[in-house]
Design a protein around this motif. Sequence first.
Motif, mmCIF file in Angstrom:
data_model
loop_
_atom_site.group_PDB
_atom_site.id
_atom_site.type_symbol
_atom_site.label_atom_id
_atom_site.label_comp_id
_atom_site.label_asym_id
_atom_site.label_seq_id
_atom_site.Cartn_x
_atom_site.Cartn_y
_atom_site.Cartn_z
ATOM 1 N N GLY A 1 74.602 11.463 44.471
ATOM 2 C CA GLY A 1 76.119 11.635 44.253
ATOM 3 C C GLY A 1 76.781 12.667 45.013
ATOM 4 N N ASP A 2 78.137 12.639 44.553
ATOM 5 C CA ASP A 2 79.141 13.540 45.466
ATOM 6 C C ASP A 2 78.846 15.065 44.687
ATOM 7 O OD1 ASP A 2 80.884 15.102 46.683
ATOM 8 O OD2 ASP A 2 82.585 13.536 46.505
ATOM 9 N N GLN A 3 78.079 15.728 45.565
ATOM 10 C CA GLN A 3 77.786 17.138 44.866
ATOM 11 C C GLN A 3 79.283 18.055 44.811
ATOM 12 O OE1 GLN A 3 74.458 19.033 47.015
ATOM 13 N NE2 GLN A 3 73.673 16.973 47.447
ATOM 14 N N ASN A 4 80.243 17.533 45.516
ATOM 15 C CA ASN A 4 81.522 18.470 45.537
ATOM 16 C C ASN A 4 82.230 18.577 44.393
ATOM 17 O OD1 ASN A 4 80.921 19.441 48.141
ATOM 18 N ND2 ASN A 4 82.027 17.630 49.238
ATOM 19 N N LYS A 5 81.864 17.328 43.485
ATOM 20 C CA LYS A 5 82.437 17.214 42.118
ATOM 21 C C LYS A 5 82.200 18.281 41.198
ATOM 22 C CE LYS A 5 83.333 12.310 42.879
ATOM 23 N NZ LYS A 5 83.130 11.105 42.275
ATOM 24 N N CYS A 6 81.001 18.858 41.398
ATOM 25 C CA CYS A 6 80.451 19.847 40.228
ATOM 26 C C CYS A 6 80.709 21.109 40.761
ATOM 27 C CB CYS A 6 78.943 19.478 39.964
ATOM 28 S SG CYS A 6 78.348 20.364 38.906
ATOM 29 N N ARG A 7 81.587 21.957 40.218
ATOM 30 C CA ARG A 7 81.596 23.408 40.620
ATOM 31 C C ARG A 7 80.353 24.181 40.438
ATOM 32 N NH1 ARG A 7 85.361 26.155 35.792
ATOM 33 N NH2 ARG A 7 84.045 25.483 34.119
ATOM 34 N N ASN A 8 79.537 23.937 39.560
ATOM 35 C CA ASN A 8 78.358 24.697 39.335
ATOM 36 C C ASN A 8 77.148 24.535 40.323
ATOM 37 O OD1 ASN A 8 79.529 25.380 37.344
ATOM 38 N ND2 ASN A 8 78.662 24.262 35.567
ATOM 39 N N VAL A 9 77.242 23.569 41.199
ATOM 40 C CA VAL A 9 76.219 23.103 42.362
ATOM 41 C C VAL A 9 76.182 24.180 43.350
ATOM 42 C CG1 VAL A 9 75.343 21.494 43.918
ATOM 43 C CG2 VAL A 9 76.302 20.628 41.744
ATOM 44 N N PRO B 1 66.471 20.855 46.004
ATOM 45 C CA PRO B 1 66.739 19.594 45.989
ATOM 46 C C PRO B 1 66.977 18.945 44.477
ATOM 47 C CG PRO B 1 65.390 19.749 47.784
ATOM 48 C CD PRO B 1 65.476 21.040 46.972
ATOM 49 N N TYR B 2 65.885 19.169 43.964
ATOM 50 C CA TYR B 2 65.724 18.689 42.401
ATOM 51 C C TYR B 2 67.042 19.242 41.533
ATOM 52 C CZ TYR B 2 60.951 17.080 43.630
ATOM 53 O OH TYR B 2 60.210 16.414 44.299
ATOM 54 N N ILE B 3 67.104 20.543 41.726
ATOM 55 C CA ILE B 3 68.153 21.134 41.020
ATOM 56 C C ILE B 3 69.434 20.554 41.383
ATOM 57 C CG2 ILE B 3 69.369 23.313 40.624
ATOM 58 C CD1 ILE B 3 66.742 24.885 40.923
ATOM 59 N N LYS B 4 69.939 20.288 42.473
ATOM 60 C CA LYS B 4 71.207 19.522 42.825
ATOM 61 C C LYS B 4 71.327 18.165 42.106
ATOM 62 C CE LYS B 4 72.208 21.864 47.290
ATOM 63 N NZ LYS B 4 72.375 21.560 48.686
ATOM 64 N N LEU B 5 70.115 17.650 42.031
ATOM 65 C CA LEU B 5 69.986 16.190 41.333
ATOM 66 C C LEU B 5 70.307 16.341 39.859
ATOM 67 C CD1 LEU B 5 69.836 13.262 41.697
ATOM 68 C CD2 LEU B 5 67.175 13.631 41.401
ATOM 69 N N PHE B 6 69.783 17.468 39.454
ATOM 70 C CA PHE B 6 69.984 17.733 37.802
ATOM 71 C C PHE B 6 71.608 18.205 37.715
ATOM 72 C CE2 PHE B 6 70.487 20.703 34.234
ATOM 73 C CZ PHE B 6 69.724 20.389 33.281
ATOM 74 N N LEU B 7 72.251 19.066 38.336
ATOM 75 C CA LEU B 7 73.326 19.548 38.057
ATOM 76 C C LEU B 7 74.524 18.460 38.487
ATOM 77 C CD1 LEU B 7 73.224 23.040 39.785
ATOM 78 C CD2 LEU B 7 73.179 22.562 37.254
ATOM 79 N N ALA B 8 73.896 17.341 39.317
ATOM 80 C CA ALA B 8 74.923 16.228 39.562
ATOM 81 C C ALA B 8 74.857 15.298 38.636
ATOM 82 C CB ALA B 8 74.575 15.575 40.879
ATOM 83 N N LYS B 9 73.999 15.050 37.633
ATOM 84 C CA LYS B 9 74.025 14.631 36.395
ATOM 85 C C LYS B 9 74.625 15.239 35.223
ATOM 86 C CE LYS B 9 69.876 11.516 37.493
ATOM 87 N NZ LYS B 9 68.674 11.072 37.069
ATOM 88 N N CYS C 1 76.385 18.327 34.824
ATOM 89 C CA CYS C 1 77.299 19.398 35.708
ATOM 90 C C CYS C 1 77.709 20.587 34.569
ATOM 91 C CB CYS C 1 78.408 18.874 36.204
ATOM 92 S SG CYS C 1 79.424 20.011 37.203
ATOM 93 N N GLU C 2 78.520 20.266 33.471
ATOM 94 C CA GLU C 2 78.747 21.141 32.748
ATOM 95 C C GLU C 2 77.877 21.947 31.770
ATOM 96 O OE1 GLU C 2 82.099 21.565 32.412
ATOM 97 O OE2 GLU C 2 82.534 20.126 33.856
ATOM 98 N N GLY C 3 78.126 23.047 31.865
ATOM 99 C CA GLY C 3 77.369 24.153 30.878
ATOM 100 C C GLY C 3 76.044 24.681 31.538
ATOM 101 N N TYR C 4 75.809 24.443 32.971
ATOM 102 C CA TYR C 4 74.526 24.865 33.635
ATOM 103 C C TYR C 4 74.929 25.189 34.909
ATOM 104 C CZ TYR C 4 72.474 22.409 29.679
ATOM 105 O OH TYR C 4 71.945 21.848 28.468
ATOM 106 N N THR C 5 74.150 25.978 35.673
ATOM 107 C CA THR C 5 74.214 26.387 37.104
ATOM 108 C C THR C 5 73.133 26.731 37.762
ATOM 109 O OG1 THR C 5 75.468 27.955 38.557
ATOM 110 C CG2 THR C 5 74.519 28.902 36.391
ATOM 111 N N MET C 6 73.203 26.846 38.757
ATOM 112 C CA MET C 6 72.057 27.536 39.823
ATOM 113 C C MET C 6 71.899 28.881 39.857
ATOM 114 S SD MET C 6 70.181 25.669 43.075
ATOM 115 C CE MET C 6 71.570 26.185 44.368
ATOM 116 N N VAL C 7 70.739 29.770 39.737
ATOM 117 C CA VAL C 7 70.758 30.868 40.284
ATOM 118 C C VAL C 7 69.513 31.040 41.172
ATOM 119 C CG1 VAL C 7 70.023 33.271 39.234
ATOM 120 C CG2 VAL C 7 71.603 31.676 37.848
ATOM 121 N N GLY C 8 69.856 31.727 42.346
ATOM 122 C CA GLY C 8 68.905 31.686 43.413
ATOM 123 C C GLY C 8 69.390 31.537 44.812
ATOM 124 N N PRO C 9 68.348 31.081 45.624
ATOM 125 C CA PRO C 9 67.151 30.798 45.483
ATOM 126 C C PRO C 9 66.502 32.196 45.092
ATOM 127 C CG PRO C 9 67.492 30.703 47.922
ATOM 128 C CD PRO C 9 68.908 30.889 46.881
#
Length: 969
Positions: free
Chosen positions: A845-853, A784-792, A794-802
């Motif tokens: 925020g709308d998480q669908n706007k970020c392709r890295n989420v 949940p925290y990572i989604k919030l981070f990527l929503a702010k 978005c560019e240049g970062y992605t999530m790996v896991g869980p």
Amino acid sequence: MEKAPPGAILLLMLFAHSCAVALNATNDPGADEFHVGVILDLGSLVGKEARTSISMAVEDFYAAHKNYRTRLVLHVRDSRGNNFQAASAALDLLNNYNVKAIIGPQKSSEAFFMTDIANISEVPVISFTATSPSLTSDNNPYFLRATINDSTQVNSIASLIKYYGWREVVPIYIDTDYGRSIIPDLLEALQGNDARVPYQSIIPQSATSEQITQELYKLMTMQTRVFIVHMTSPMASVLFTKAKEVGMMDKGYVWIVTFGVASLIGSLNPSVLEAMNGALGVGVYVPKSTELDNFTVRWNTRFRMDNPNDPLLKLSIFGLWGYDTIWAVAQAVEKAKSTKDTVQIQHMTNSMTSLKVPKETENGLKFLNAILQSKFRGLSGYFDLSGRQLQPSTFQIINIVGKGWRDVGFWTAQDGFSQRLTRPRSNGTYLSTKPDLNPVIWPGESTNIPRGWEIPTSGKKLQVGVCTSDGYPEYIYAEKDPLIVGMTKASGLAVEVFEETVKRLPYALPYEYVFYNTTENISSSYDDFVYQVYLKARPIPTCIQVLFVHFPKVISMHMQKYDIAVADITITYKRSSYADFSLPYTESGVAMVVPVRERINTTTWIFLKPLTFGMWSASIILFIYTGVVVWLLEFLGNNKAVRGPIPKQMVKSDVPPKKKNKTVSVNLQLFFSTFYEMVERLLSRIVLIIWLFFLLVLTSSYTASLTSMLTVQQLQPTVTDVHELLKNGEYVGYQGGSYVKDLLDELGFDKSKIRQYDSTDGFRDALSRGSSNGGISAVVDEIPYIKLFLAKHCEGYTMVGPIYKTAGFGFAFQKESPLRGDISKAILNITGGDTIIQIENKWIGDQNKCRNVGPVTISGSLTFESFKGLFILTGIASTSSLLIALVIYFYKNKQVQSGIGDAEQDFPQEFKADTIEEEKEQEETGAKGKQNMNLQNSTVKRSASIVIHRGERATGARESFDVMEMLEV
């Protein structure tokens, strides 16, 4: 039990003596007398009705058995509800009246004194009112219980609690052996039905009305609203009267009285019954019969004559048991024929403390055994003392309404609950289907089933602890209201989910937020926050409870513990050891945030990457194996193309003669078509078809993977595995106050490689610098925290896991809190629809706007596991074909050898010589193969005709023809 006025004691004793004289006078002068002592509390409800029942039992028994040569002589004594008085009466009866049995005493505590006397004197003591479970026959062989054990009712009570879905129960019992002895069995039964006992209310036997009222106020401060009352009828009358006065007989409360009080409902004062309106009771079911109806009418008439001052008393189960006990004793006396005094009692001194052990016990044992064998259907039902106590088969659930009661249902250990005993039962037990009970009118004249808990004390709100999330105020932010003293304001995703949950509850839930300041203590964490809920659930000291009754508002202001903790609290094993949690309202798991880089694969050996090393190895082995199998199949099938030395085969054309004029294409289909025509056997062609299917799938997958690697521009994370970070000694970051630090320690990260950050901006800055420049290579945090981070960012970062599984965010409750179930159901209602999406879009925020989420999927090489099925299918087909070919080959070879051997035995010697000479001539002249074959055929035919002409063996002729056919082939 109620006590008689002191002035009436002498009159009662004289009346008892006159009754004994009257009974003796009515006996047959020629009958043998059997003296029986009766010890009752004649001032109590049970004592009064039992005395009348016992007297009528003697009269009715001998009226029905006029031919019996024994007669009971009763000696009634009043224990006055005192243990010492009961023991003194027993000694008096043994010394002065030489009684052979004692019926009573009435109280369980009195029975404890009696058992010692019974063991020494070896005189049976039979009580139909002492129900304490601590009274057993293990150490008291001369004690018999002509009533039930109180523990037999606990399963029916626990089943009743489970039936209505109550999770918490408070027992209220008197501080005597009668009250305490049932509690262990009751707690065990409740626990077995998933019910919890948060508190036990113990009322002293000498408690005053004020003390009982104070205890009731204490119960009002608790959430539990289900109470089980186990005490004597006089104490229960005071309890319910006071409970009505303080408002505890209103809507929402549940009261259940045990057998001791439920059996005497008909004899209680009307004002007490009015106070008990809505309560439930558990009693022993008495079957209806004509004999019981007639006896009840006669008993009412007789009782009014014996007790003109107590017209309200009615016949209860205790009176019926007393009646049946006399019948059992009278039958046993007649059966044992005990006519001699065998118990030798030494004359007692004024102290009445000495008792001599009897010298002869034969008749005493015969009488005891005769009682144990008594089995008959009495007024109370089936009366059987073979187990040294009665075993009730059915309990009756009653509902106290108005000045009486009505049936709710019945309970048996075999079938559970039912509305009527005559209702047909299915083959399954009562646990498999929902049992039926009649409707209940609850306290406050409500027909709705109470929840079993309420917010404690009138006007007191639920204390909901809130705090501010470090680094993620979007989830929860709390602060004290600067305008209103003592008021706390809270906002955020967690708060909005909680408020939406409360709205969906089927009842009103008043609450107020209480601020928990995590900045007051540097080491403070969410573990400490959740622990505040556990501290609220701990028992409050007695001194504080007393102050709370008188000063509830003052004390509550200083008790800053919480009923619920609301925040972005992760559900963990450690926290669940001292608190319960609702269902999660967010996604679960721990993952990493890492930078991404764009690249296209252009390496020299890129053509090898579509397949893993294992896939390359397995494919090559399969190709070689398939080729060997096909070669063996053709070799065994006498294919000329594979005969001869290996070098010679290599130079042979792969195309049959009729195809040599065509150019061989490099196309796979043309190659297979040519190779397919090259093989001759059906088994070989089946192997080739399956192998071609495998080859087509593999080449298509290889082409697609290689094309993707060469042409598609990919966003790939700089790190794909947390163990890679650990191996390379990279720096990682985590959110301050999170339990993720403990997770990193468990994974083996050095403390110097773990860095704490308190904001998303700090994470971004550290990730941009990297480990080599004083930053970090990855952030390990909850999804949940990572989604919030990527929503702010978005560019240049992605999530790996869980990389680690967790249960998500939830609300913390006290252990076994009744709120947890309702809150969890409401959360399911929210998370199962669009409400949670709208709340997340509002705060995250709308998480669908970020392709890295979301988790990163990397197109990797094709592995052996993906094609395992094709490998197995191809291998099985090749191996099976080879085995079939071998079986055919060896079978034909054996037949050929057998046929040639027989032919050689049948041919004449001169034929063999001619044949050998002809073969030599053919070899010398170098005749062509076709002419040799014709010559051999003619020779064989001629040989066969010679064999037939001579007629030596018909079977030899047939075999020679077989050889001929084989040679032609």
